[in-house]
Design a protein around this motif. Sequence first.
Motif, PDB file in Angstrom:
ATOM      1  N   HIS A  80      20.978  22.673 -16.709  1.00 49.58           N
ATOM      2  CA  HIS A  80      20.547  23.399 -17.905  1.00 49.58           C
ATOM      3  C   HIS A  80      20.176  22.457 -19.062  1.00 49.58           C
ATOM      4  O   HIS A  80      19.651  22.919 -20.084  1.00 49.58           O
ATOM      5  CB  HIS A  80      21.634  24.369 -18.368  1.00 49.58           C
ATOM      6  N   ALA A  81      20.458  21.193 -18.920  1.00 49.95           N
ATOM      7  CA  ALA A  81      20.150  20.245 -20.003  1.00 49.95           C
ATOM      8  C   ALA A  81      18.637  20.106 -20.170  1.00 49.95           C
ATOM      9  O   ALA A  81      17.873  20.203 -19.201  1.00 49.95           O
ATOM     10  CB  ALA A  81      20.773  18.887 -19.701  1.00 49.95           C
ATOM     11  N   ASP A  82      18.206  19.898 -21.390  1.00 49.21           N
ATOM     12  CA  ASP A  82      16.775  19.738 -21.670  1.00 49.21           C
ATOM     13  C   ASP A  82      16.195  18.593 -20.848  1.00 49.21           C
ATOM     14  O   ASP A  82      16.708  17.466 -20.866  1.00 49.21           O
ATOM     15  CB  ASP A  82      16.551  19.454 -23.162  1.00 49.21           C
ATOM     16  N   GLY A  83      15.135  18.897 -20.123  1.00 52.90           N
ATOM     17  CA  GLY A  83      14.454  17.867 -19.352  1.00 52.90           C
ATOM     18  C   GLY A  83      15.124  17.473 -18.060  1.00 52.90           C
ATOM     19  O   GLY A  83      14.608  16.592 -17.345  1.00 52.90           O
ATOM     20  N   ALA A  84      16.242  18.112 -17.710  1.00 52.13           N
ATOM     21  CA  ALA A  84      16.984  17.686 -16.524  1.00 52.13           C
ATOM     22  C   ALA A  84      16.162  17.838 -15.253  1.00 52.13           C
ATOM     23  O   ALA A  84      16.167  16.954 -14.379  1.00 52.13           O
ATOM     24  CB  ALA A  84      18.290  18.471 -16.415  1.00 52.13           C
ATOM     25  N   VAL A  85      15.460  18.950 -15.121  1.00 49.58           N
ATOM     26  CA  VAL A  85      14.706  19.208 -13.894  1.00 49.58           C
ATOM     27  C   VAL A  85      13.526  18.261 -13.776  1.00 49.58           C
ATOM     28  O   VAL A  85      13.334  17.610 -12.738  1.00 49.58           O
ATOM     29  CB  VAL A  85      14.246  20.679 -13.837  1.00 49.58           C
ATOM     30  N   THR A  86      12.713  18.160 -14.826  1.00 47.98           N
ATOM     31  CA  THR A  86      11.556  17.265 -14.751  1.00 47.98           C
ATOM     32  C   THR A  86      11.974  15.811 -14.580  1.00 47.98           C
ATOM     33  O   THR A  86      11.343  15.061 -13.833  1.00 47.98           O
ATOM     34  CB  THR A  86      10.663  17.416 -16.004  1.00 47.98           C
ATOM     35  N   ASP A  87      13.052  15.416 -15.238  1.00 45.18           N
ATOM     36  CA  ASP A  87      13.527  14.035 -15.094  1.00 45.18           C
ATOM     37  C   ASP A  87      13.949  13.752 -13.656  1.00 45.18           C
ATOM     38  O   ASP A  87      13.646  12.677 -13.101  1.00 45.18           O
ATOM     39  CB  ASP A  87      14.703  13.768 -16.032  1.00 45.18           C
ATOM     40  N   ALA A  88      14.652  14.711 -13.044  1.00 43.42           N
ATOM     41  CA  ALA A  88      15.109  14.522 -11.665  1.00 43.42           C
ATOM     42  C   ALA A  88      13.934  14.485 -10.695  1.00 43.42           C
ATOM     43  O   ALA A  88      13.871  13.625  -9.807  1.00 43.42           O
ATOM     44  CB  ALA A  88      16.081  15.637 -11.282  1.00 43.42           C
ATOM     45  N   VAL A  89      13.003  15.420 -10.838  1.00 44.92           N
ATOM     46  CA  VAL A  89      11.835  15.437  -9.960  1.00 44.92           C
ATOM     47  C   VAL A  89      11.049  14.134 -10.107  1.00 44.92           C
ATOM     48  O   VAL A  89      10.634  13.529  -9.100  1.00 44.92           O
ATOM     49  CB  VAL A  89      10.935  16.655 -10.265  1.00 44.92           C
ATOM     50  N   ASN A  90      10.859  13.672 -11.322  1.00 44.60           N
ATOM     51  CA  ASN A  90      10.084  12.447 -11.531  1.00 44.60           C
ATOM     52  C   ASN A  90      10.793  11.217 -10.976  1.00 44.60           C
ATOM     53  O   ASN A  90      10.141  10.283 -10.496  1.00 44.60           O
ATOM     54  CB  ASN A  90       9.772  12.280 -13.017  1.00 44.60           C
ATOM     55  N   ALA A  91      12.119  11.224 -11.015  1.00 48.74           N
ATOM     56  CA  ALA A  91      12.851  10.099 -10.425  1.00 48.74           C
ATOM     57  C   ALA A  91      12.676  10.075  -8.907  1.00 48.74           C
ATOM     58  O   ALA A  91      12.516   8.998  -8.308  1.00 48.74           O
ATOM     59  CB  ALA A  91      14.328  10.198 -10.785  1.00 48.74           C
ATOM     60  N   ILE A  92      12.679  11.249  -8.283  1.00 51.30           N
ATOM     61  CA  ILE A  92      12.464  11.315  -6.836  1.00 51.30           C
ATOM     62  C   ILE A  92      11.028  10.922  -6.500  1.00 51.30           C
ATOM     63  O   ILE A  92      10.777  10.219  -5.516  1.00 51.30           O
ATOM     64  CB  ILE A  92      12.784  12.724  -6.305  1.00 51.30           C
ATOM     65  N   ILE A  93      10.067  11.367  -7.300  1.00 55.82           N
ATOM     66  CA  ILE A  93       8.666  10.967  -7.092  1.00 55.82           C
ATOM     67  C   ILE A  93       8.542   9.447  -7.095  1.00 55.82           C
ATOM     68  O   ILE A  93       7.909   8.853  -6.210  1.00 55.82           O
ATOM     69  CB  ILE A  93       7.768  11.576  -8.190  1.00 55.82           C
ATOM     70  N   ASN A  94       9.153   8.826  -8.062  1.00 54.49           N
ATOM     71  CA  ASN A  94       9.069   7.373  -8.197  1.00 54.49           C
ATOM     72  C   ASN A  94       9.724   6.650  -7.022  1.00 54.49           C
ATOM     73  O   ASN A  94       9.281   5.563  -6.622  1.00 54.49           O
ATOM     74  CB  ASN A  94       9.729   6.940  -9.506  1.00 54.49           C
ATOM     75  N   ALA A  95      10.771   7.283  -6.453  1.00 60.33           N
ATOM     76  CA  ALA A  95      11.521   6.642  -5.368  1.00 60.33           C
ATOM     77  C   ALA A  95      10.902   6.876  -3.997  1.00 60.33           C
ATOM     78  O   ALA A  95      11.265   6.187  -3.038  1.00 60.33           O
ATOM     79  CB  ALA A  95      12.965   7.152  -5.367  1.00 60.33           C
ATOM     80  N   ALA A  96       9.972   7.848  -3.897  1.00 60.91           N
ATOM     81  CA  ALA A  96       9.490   8.238  -2.564  1.00 60.91           C
ATOM     82  C   ALA A  96       7.986   8.445  -2.530  1.00 60.91           C
ATOM     83  O   ALA A  96       7.512   9.534  -2.182  1.00 60.91           O
ATOM     84  CB  ALA A  96      10.213   9.509  -2.115  1.00 60.91           C
ATOM     85  N   PRO A  97       7.188   7.442  -2.887  1.00 57.88           N
ATOM     86  CA  PRO A  97       5.730   7.619  -2.843  1.00 57.88           C
ATOM     87  C   PRO A  97       5.262   7.954  -1.433  1.00 57.88           C
ATOM     88  O   PRO A  97       5.741   7.388  -0.455  1.00 57.88           O
ATOM     89  CB  PRO A  97       5.199   6.258  -3.316  1.00 57.88           C
ATOM     90  N   GLY A  98       4.343   8.917  -1.351  1.00 58.14           N
ATOM     91  CA  GLY A  98       3.803   9.329  -0.063  1.00 58.14           C
ATOM     92  C   GLY A  98       4.518  10.501   0.573  1.00 58.14           C
ATOM     93  O   GLY A  98       4.032  11.083   1.546  1.00 58.14           O
ATOM     94  N   LEU A  99       5.684  10.865   0.038  1.00 56.85           N
ATOM     95  CA  LEU A  99       6.502  11.927   0.627  1.00 56.85           C
ATOM     96  C   LEU A  99       6.110  13.289   0.060  1.00 56.85           C
ATOM     97  O   LEU A  99       5.896  13.435  -1.146  1.00 56.85           O
ATOM     98  CB  LEU A  99       7.978  11.655   0.318  1.00 56.85           C
ATOM     99  N   TRP A 100       6.021  14.303   0.929  1.00 56.60           N
ATOM    100  CA  TRP A 100       5.807  15.676   0.464  1.00 56.60           C
ATOM    101  C   TRP A 100       7.118  16.228  -0.076  1.00 56.60           C
ATOM    102  O   TRP A 100       8.164  16.146   0.580  1.00 56.60           O
ATOM    103  CB  TRP A 100       5.309  16.562   1.599  1.00 56.60           C
ATOM    104  N   LEU A 101       7.068  16.771  -1.288  1.00 60.42           N
ATOM    105  CA  LEU A 101       8.242  17.303  -1.970  1.00 60.42           C
ATOM    106  C   LEU A 101       8.012  18.753  -2.374  1.00 60.42           C
ATOM    107  O   LEU A 101       6.873  19.196  -2.535  1.00 60.42           O
ATOM    108  CB  LEU A 101       8.550  16.477  -3.225  1.00 60.42           C
ATOM    109  N   TYR A 102       9.093  19.463  -2.541  1.00 55.85           N
ATOM    110  CA  TYR A 102       9.073  20.856  -3.002  1.00 55.85           C
ATOM    111  C   TYR A 102      10.257  21.033  -3.931  1.00 55.85           C
ATOM    112  O   TYR A 102      11.326  20.467  -3.692  1.00 55.85           O
ATOM    113  CB  TYR A 102       9.201  21.795  -1.802  1.00 55.85           C
ATOM    114  N   TYR A 103      10.079  21.803  -5.009  1.00 49.99           N
ATOM    115  CA  TYR A 103      11.230  22.064  -5.875  1.00 49.99           C
ATOM    116  C   TYR A 103      11.289  23.535  -6.263  1.00 49.99           C
ATOM    117  O   TYR A 103      10.258  24.207  -6.408  1.00 49.99           O
ATOM    118  CB  TYR A 103      11.222  21.160  -7.110  1.00 49.99           C
ATOM    119  N   CYS A 104      12.509  24.022  -6.400  1.00 53.14           N
ATOM    120  CA  CYS A 104      12.724  25.410  -6.805  1.00 53.14           C
ATOM    121  C   CYS A 104      14.126  25.529  -7.382  1.00 53.14           C
ATOM    122  O   CYS A 104      14.849  24.531  -7.527  1.00 53.14           O
ATOM    123  CB  CYS A 104      12.548  26.367  -5.618  1.00 53.14           C
ATOM    124  N   PHE A 105      14.519  26.755  -7.707  1.00 58.37           N
ATOM    125  CA  PHE A 105      15.842  27.049  -8.264  1.00 58.37           C
ATOM    126  C   PHE A 105      16.563  28.032  -7.346  1.00 58.37           C
ATOM    127  O   PHE A 105      15.938  28.651  -6.480  1.00 58.37           O
ATOM    128  CB  PHE A 105      15.692  27.637  -9.674  1.00 58.37           C
TER     129      PHE A 105
END
Length: 287
Positions: free
Chosen positions: A74-99
């Motif tokens: 629920h923290a401000d920016g928590a979801v986008t920050d987490a998704v972007n960290a995974i993006i940075n760690a896994a170039p080329g990987l197909w990702l999906y996000y939801c709640f």
Amino acid sequence: MRYSSLTDFLSKGAVALAKGPVALIFIEDAVEVDTTIRHHQQAGFTEVLVFVHDQIEIPQPLEDTVHRITCQTHADGAVTDAVNAIINAAPGLWLYYCFNTEYLFYPFCETRSIAEMLAFHTEERRDAMLTYVVDLYAPDLWETPNAVSLESALMDRSGYYALARNDARGNPKERQLNFYGGLRWRFEEHIPQARRKIDRIGLFRAKKGLTLLPNHVFNDEEYNTYACPWHNNITAAICSFRTAKALKSNAGSMFEIETFQWHNSTPFEWTSQQLLDLGLMEPGQWF
């Protein structure tokens, strides 16, 4: 496997990002956590990362099948920050996000895996997929005050529309639209304008420099398009109780809404064919 933070996961559990597609599920409360996880596991995601507060339980042995990452979702920016960290760690990987209380459907999902669909999408030189967030809601809010009922879920069969998405100069962006409808449209007086859209780029392939923005779009404009320039592409739907749940838990709306039902409510059949028939997703060239 449990991790104390995203940093801990990236240090100790990055092997989970070796092969995709990978699902990122952000848990906001304790409602339907198990069904959300199982639904996406059954779709064929190679790994499921669950971002969740320490106080929320995941039933055993289900927790042993996922990567549990402690996160203040629920923290401000928590979801986008987490998704972007995974993006940075896994170039080329197909990702999906939801709640939690959200369920991914795509064309022919009953007989074909998410990996099969994304393999075809990749062959069409597409690195992202538009997903419509389709609101689900319980028929009786007195019986189910949190508005979540998998057994008797309703959805809107009409009332969806799209408007041009303009650039900073007011010109329409190519192959981009803002989509509206569902509870966010019918109860828009309770929804901030910036949160009324129902489109989300829920499936995408990570790459260096890619960044998810707070309004569910990316810094790469091609990722935000609904189709390539030549023909229609596959789209998918995320069927979600999240808006209904929020409207019945927020102080400003919970006492104002007695029912979500209207003349265009219809039972949700939990099938991809119903969503295809209603035009809420597109098979493109995939048959």
